[in-house]
Design an enzyme around this catalytic site. Structure first.
Site, PDB file in Angstrom:
ATOM      1  N   GLN A  28      -9.088  70.744  61.098  1.00  0.00           N
ATOM      2  CA  GLN A  28      -8.096  71.424  60.981  1.00  0.00           C
ATOM      3  C   GLN A  28      -6.995  71.700  62.082  1.00  0.00           C
ATOM      4  O   GLN A  28      -5.877  72.320  61.989  1.00  0.00           O
ATOM      5  CB  GLN A  28      -8.236  72.910  60.173  1.00  0.00           C
ATOM      6  CG  GLN A  28      -8.998  72.485  58.809  1.00  0.00           C
ATOM      7  CD  GLN A  28      -9.561  73.982  58.412  1.00  0.00           C
ATOM      8  OE1 GLN A  28     -10.468  74.635  58.949  1.00  0.00           O
ATOM      9  NE2 GLN A  28      -8.764  74.655  57.451  1.00  0.00           N
ATOM     10  N   ASN A  29      -7.623  71.634  63.137  1.00  0.00           N
ATOM     11  CA  ASN A  29      -7.300  71.993  64.590  1.00  0.00           C
ATOM     12  C   ASN A  29      -6.072  70.836  65.109  1.00  0.00           C
ATOM     13  O   ASN A  29      -6.213  69.680  64.724  1.00  0.00           O
ATOM     14  CB  ASN A  29      -8.016  71.855  65.490  1.00  0.00           C
ATOM     15  CG  ASN A  29      -9.260  73.232  65.210  1.00  0.00           C
ATOM     16  OD1 ASN A  29      -8.770  73.969  64.424  1.00  0.00           O
ATOM     17  ND2 ASN A  29     -10.398  72.773  66.029  1.00  0.00           N
ATOM     18  N   ASP A  76      -4.794  71.123  68.158  1.00  0.00           N
ATOM     19  CA  ASP A  76      -4.808  70.987  69.675  1.00  0.00           C
ATOM     20  C   ASP A  76      -5.252  69.769  70.393  1.00  0.00           C
ATOM     21  O   ASP A  76      -4.956  69.744  71.622  1.00  0.00           O
ATOM     22  CB  ASP A  76      -6.092  72.280  70.221  1.00  0.00           C
ATOM     23  CG  ASP A  76      -7.288  72.070  69.653  1.00  0.00           C
ATOM     24  OD1 ASP A  76      -7.747  70.975  69.578  1.00  0.00           O
ATOM     25  OD2 ASP A  76      -7.782  73.035  69.101  1.00  0.00           O
ATOM     26  N   HIS A  85      -4.346  68.432  59.718  1.00  0.00           N
ATOM     27  CA  HIS A  85      -2.733  69.427  59.896  1.00  0.00           C
ATOM     28  C   HIS A  85      -2.071  68.738  61.032  1.00  0.00           C
ATOM     29  O   HIS A  85      -1.125  69.246  61.508  1.00  0.00           O
ATOM     30  CB  HIS A  85      -3.281  70.690  60.385  1.00  0.00           C
ATOM     31  CG  HIS A  85      -3.771  71.493  59.212  1.00  0.00           C
ATOM     32  ND1 HIS A  85      -4.583  72.800  59.420  1.00  0.00           N
ATOM     33  CD2 HIS A  85      -4.021  71.267  58.027  1.00  0.00           C
ATOM     34  CE1 HIS A  85      -4.930  73.112  58.099  1.00  0.00           C
ATOM     35  NE2 HIS A  85      -4.609  72.431  57.131  1.00  0.00           N
ATOM     36  N   CYS A  92      16.673  60.340  64.427  1.00  0.00           N
ATOM     37  CA  CYS A  92      16.457  58.875  64.693  1.00  0.00           C
ATOM     38  C   CYS A  92      14.953  58.524  64.743  1.00  0.00           C
ATOM     39  O   CYS A  92      14.767  57.282  64.714  1.00  0.00           O
ATOM     40  CB  CYS A  92      17.165  58.470  66.111  1.00  0.00           C
ATOM     41  SG  CYS A  92      16.491  58.806  67.383  1.00  0.00           S
ATOM     42  N   CYS A 122      19.618  60.454  70.876  1.00  0.00           N
ATOM     43  CA  CYS A 122      20.753  60.954  69.800  1.00  0.00           C
ATOM     44  C   CYS A 122      20.969  62.389  69.909  1.00  0.00           C
ATOM     45  O   CYS A 122      22.087  62.720  69.180  1.00  0.00           O
ATOM     46  CB  CYS A 122      20.439  60.248  68.306  1.00  0.00           C
ATOM     47  SG  CYS A 122      19.288  61.441  67.693  1.00  0.00           S
ATOM     48  N   THR A 148     -14.789  76.831  60.703  1.00  0.00           N
ATOM     49  CA  THR A 148     -13.776  77.143  59.795  1.00  0.00           C
ATOM     50  C   THR A 148     -14.194  77.825  58.506  1.00  0.00           C
ATOM     51  O   THR A 148     -15.310  77.898  57.874  1.00  0.00           O
ATOM     52  CB  THR A 148     -13.444  75.675  59.054  1.00  0.00           C
ATOM     53  OG1 THR A 148     -12.416  75.841  58.041  1.00  0.00           O
ATOM     54  CG2 THR A 148     -14.672  74.990  58.351  1.00  0.00           C
ATOM     55  N   PRO A 202     -19.849  82.060  63.476  1.00  0.00           N
ATOM     56  CA  PRO A 202     -20.498  83.368  63.844  1.00  0.00           C
ATOM     57  C   PRO A 202     -20.492  84.481  62.684  1.00  0.00           C
ATOM     58  O   PRO A 202     -21.495  85.296  62.778  1.00  0.00           O
ATOM     59  CB  PRO A 202     -19.370  83.829  64.871  1.00  0.00           C
ATOM     60  CG  PRO A 202     -18.619  82.548  65.212  1.00  0.00           C
ATOM     61  CD  PRO A 202     -18.781  81.946  64.147  1.00  0.00           C
TER      62      PRO A 202
END
EC number: 2.3.1.286
Length: 248
Positions: free
Chosen positions: A102-103, A105, A122, A133, A155, A194, A220
């Site tokens: 999902q990251n 980075d 994502h 363009c 552009c 997650t 965690p």
């Protein structure tokens, strides 16, 4: 941990699902939001779901880019941690190990995860592309030092990153790849960092359990999925992943 290591050692097809918690040890916040950066209202008095949305990028690109830039600076200011490198090592050991993240980075790529077995559901922060363009621009960090929004050098159109903002659809190709791989099935699923309950996150776990495969979670704090996992390791991924992979 040894049970998880044994299951991964004997598995041929593995899916590693990663969320914002994985990058917490790279210095990134884990609040809910695009890239896990925000929670609640912005300093402009808008919910982040509105400020960092597709409609806002069209209506007020300067405002939207203010928050895209904060996300970009946070990600560019960090680097992959030991858990990212451990996952890339697992992919080298297991040629049918995939990563669904999902990251945005880009740390999986930077750590060496092969792009052909990486599903960035994502999107990612770069390269930027022109909404007028479609020309690509790789200079994200340079644009973040200039007035926003960044403009196309060809552009003059407004650039954007290929990330999924709020109220936007998930990338079609990434979804196709995910469901193609799900149709083949996985012997083991490892969920890391997650808490999301999106279908594309919990469906691989459920399918693998139903087919008799192994599921494990590293987080965690317990999540809605923890009780259904074969193994739940309550810790940060950076504290356990290297040791876990060393047993495979």
């Amino acid at each position: 941990m040894l049970q998880a290591a044994s299951a991964l050692r004997h598995a041929k097809r593995i899916l590693v699902i990663t969320g914002a918690g994985l990058s917490a040890d790279s210095g990134l916040p884990t609040y809910r939001g695009v890239g896990g950066l925000y929670n609640g209202e912005t300093e402009d008095g808008l919910p982040i779901e509105m400020a960092l949305s597709g409609p806002m990028l069209r209506r007020d690109p300067e405002l939207c880019w203010k928050y895209i830039a904060e996300l970009g600076k946070a990600c560019l200011g960090g680097e992959p941690n030991v858990a990212h490198y451990a996952i890339a090592q697992l992919q080298r050991i297991k040629p049918e190990c995939w990563v669904l993240t999902q990251n945005v980075d880009g740390y999986h790529r930077a750590a060496g995860s092969p792009p052909e077995r990486l599903i960035e559901i994502h999107g990612q922060l770069s390269p930027l592309f022109c909404q007028s363009c479609a020309a690509q621009d790789p200079q994200l960090s340079e644009h973040l030092q200039r007035p926003l929004p960044p403009l196309c050098r060809l552009c003059g159109g407004i650039l954007r990153p290929p990330v999924v903002l709020f109220q936007e659809m998930l990338p079609e190709r990434a979804l196709e790849t995910l469901y193609e791989q799900l149709a083949t099935g996985y012997d083991a699923v490892l969920s890391i960092g997650t808490t999301a309950s999106f279908p594309y996150i919990h469906e691989p776990v459920i399918r693998t359990r139903v087919s008799g495969g192994f599921t494990a979670e590293i987080n965690p704090q317990p999540t809605d999925h923890s009780a259904q996992m074969d193994v739940f390791l309550q810790c940060r991924a950076a504290h356990v992943m290297a040791e876990l992979i060393s047993h495979i």
